[in-house]
Design an enzyme around this catalytic site. Sequence first.
Site, PDB file in Angstrom:
ATOM      1  N   SER A 324      14.891  57.554  28.144  1.00 12.23           N
ATOM      2  CA  SER A 324      15.384  56.181  27.704  1.00 12.23           C
ATOM      3  C   SER A 324      16.338  55.854  28.796  1.00 12.23           C
ATOM      4  CB  SER A 324      16.163  56.402  26.653  1.00 12.23           C
ATOM      5  OG  SER A 324      16.890  55.215  26.217  1.00 12.23           O
ATOM      6  N   ASP A 325      16.251  54.717  29.474  1.00  8.72           N
ATOM      7  CA  ASP A 325      17.336  54.022  30.378  1.00  8.72           C
ATOM      8  C   ASP A 325      18.641  54.073  29.476  1.00  8.72           C
ATOM      9  OD1 ASP A 325      15.684  52.261  28.994  1.00  8.72           O
ATOM     10  OD2 ASP A 325      16.809  50.559  29.912  1.00  8.72           O
ATOM     11  N   LYS A 326      19.890  53.637  30.250  1.00  7.48           N
ATOM     12  CA  LYS A 326      21.082  53.853  29.552  1.00  7.48           C
ATOM     13  C   LYS A 326      21.457  52.457  29.339  1.00  7.48           C
ATOM     14  CE  LYS A 326      24.323  54.454  32.527  1.00  7.48           C
ATOM     15  NZ  LYS A 326      25.170  53.130  32.230  1.00  7.48           N
TER      16      LYS A 326
END
Length: 840
Positions: A324-326
Amino acid sequence: MAETSKPAQEDVARDRPHAAAASPASAPQPTAPKDGLASSEAAKRIAEFGPNTLEEKKKSDWDVLLGFFWGPIPWMIEAAALMALLVGDYGDFLIIASLLLFNAGLGFWEEHQASNALSALKNALARKARVLRDGTWSEIDATRIVPGDVVRIRLGDIVPADCTLAQGSFLSVDQSSLTGESLPVSKKVGDLVYSGSIAKQGEMVAVVTATGSKTFFGRTAKLVSTAGSVSHFQSAVMKVGDFLIALAAVLAIILVAVQLSREESFLRVAEFVLILLVASVPVAMPAVLSMTMALGAQMLARNKVIVSRLEAIEEMAGMDILCSDKTGTLTQNKLTLGEIKPWGNYDVQTILLAGTLASKAEDQDPIDLAVLAGLGDRNATAGYQVINFVPFDPVTKRTEATIRSPDGRTFSVSKGAPQVIFDLAKLTPSERKTAEEIVDIFAAKGFRTLGVAETDASGTWKLLGIVSMSDPPRPDSKATIGMAESLGISVKMVTGDNVAIASQIAGQLGLGTHIQPASELLSASIAKDGVTPALAEAIEKADGFAQVFPEHKYAIVKALQMRNHIVGMTGDGVNDAPALKQANVGIAVSGATDAARSAAALILTSPGLSVIIQGIEEARRIFRRMMSYTLYRIAMTIDIMAFIVLATIAYGFFPLTPVMIIALALLDDVPIMTIAFDNASASKKPVRWDMRQVMAVSIVLGILAVIQSFGLMYIGKTVLGVDTAQLKTMMFLQLVAGGHLMLFVTRSREEFWKPPHPANKLLWAIIGTQVFATLVCAFGWLVPVLSWRLIAIVWAYNLFWMLILDRAKLAIYEELQRRDEGRTPFLSRLKTPLNTGTPS
């Protein structure tokens, strides 16, 4: 979301060395030629380097479509259709041909959707560019730009190619969709700017160094065109199809050989074999499973998860790692003030007031907005007049405002990079050491920092304090990650920000703080197959990755897939597109770019990860439905084919008539199509196609079903003395009733009477077909009449066998689980220490 960016006055975070890492090591740093390129030279270069567009190798639509008519299951369908033509059975031919066309059409549509990813990337390129040629500035189509061209880049421009900045004071560019950095990056003379990035502040002249597929953007597009993985669904369907086709072919050959040896008519045998194949071989299997997933996709859409590739539903059910990107996905994508450290005798409100006066709300800068929001009381600035405001300059790295207070006093305020403010306030060496220690403490926690200063009555700058800022986690992120872990899914953060920021957020969310800098762990130029086993293991053990580039994301997905993981990847930018396409489950989050949405298999329409968790649970229910059908289909194929062939050999006559076989196939289709609506439980751990388990359960059930059918035939012929015509009707009812009762057995891993109970559509479809089949036998519609007494015997016999099959299913699952856990008696004995009598 990927690390999306807003305009920012201060690049208050430390310099981003990984940004430069993406530039070619040999990138030239030329000065801009006074007159630019000559038109004749530009023409030569465009012939040499080609137009400034992305290369795309694309199959024709006909080649793609014809590819879906090639393979074991299409061959089986085509062979059945050909046999129908040979014996003149045009009705069956139309039905079979329709199935073939439906499967091909569905596959072609999905392939067409996937090909849109590269097209979306093309749309992000600049359309026009200002170029200096023959001493004159003009606007030309961006596709005509060549290496060596001199271009001017202004506020709002999309950079038309990779360029080296040659003239001008400064340029701030938003390259978040390319590199994943969460704030615009300040550039100066000699720096490289990437094709596809957006100018946010300033104006500079640059020299083009790379165009088309040679640009950083182009390399990303090339990864998208080559990315992709074969779904586990495709592999499973092919394996099941191959097995059933081989089984059917062997039994059909045996039947033909035996019947021809008995001097049966070849056409008569061929017609019977054809009808048997149509009833038994899973020619409709891809269509049934696709329909199950399509209806599941509608359910997911109600949960705000749009499915663009049906096979992703099955992959999502087995997903065990989610990258997951932040920014915007795990965090709010909104800078907020953290702790404020006053300097000397100043207080927090004084610092916030000065910082607010040194900000400008109309600029919509995220740092300004965070400071303005931190003040809280907007009336605190009432009466203060801004006489002069100097906006942020990447050279000075601060803002400054001249203010007249309500009492008429004139003073100045400034905010900016801490080191710059320390210089402005002329801190003593000991004071500076203390101030820098505060900055370092904040940096270690992943916070960005601002220094705030104000002039006193003598006009001397005084440091007021140091302000920390962060992008806080979404309120639901930690709970959602906990839910993901409870479902057997490991979440790994992937961000373009630095390690300190990533570690701080990961720690708050309970992800673990073993964050690896991708710029050190991976080479920026790593090839798609260049991940070594040792590197793959290191990637698997990491809790997350910082300073990530497109090649890194792509390599991370490939490495995890090498470790036999089913990988999900979220993203929203151009930089995410290659990894989204390569991932088993590419997920474009809310607000994603067209490139990301086209490359992804799932598109979220609301922010955050919570909708993904809902989607995973629904996907696992869909997987359970597909598994139910697959187990049922294999077992029934074995039952019908093996029983009819072996009974024909043993008793010397066909146990069913051609009409009965066709009726059996039609009655079988009704409940099968309602499996897509069935109630199903969501597994608490990832599920995937375990062919050992599938074949073990279905083959045992199929063999038991053959024994069941032979048992009834023996009872009817030997014990009850039923004549051949009625015996065929009994066997017809046996296969209809026994088959549909078996569907209740295969639909759950638990006892068939335990929840989740069958959905009403499935239940009434089975009841309806059973009632109809019973009435057909009782009243002799197209079959010899069967007495109610014999019908009752058939039903009682099948209900008894339903219990046997259910117990056998449970025993198989239990034995397979024991084997997986090493708990078989033999393995347990091997693990028993010699000095004790109990297993370790």
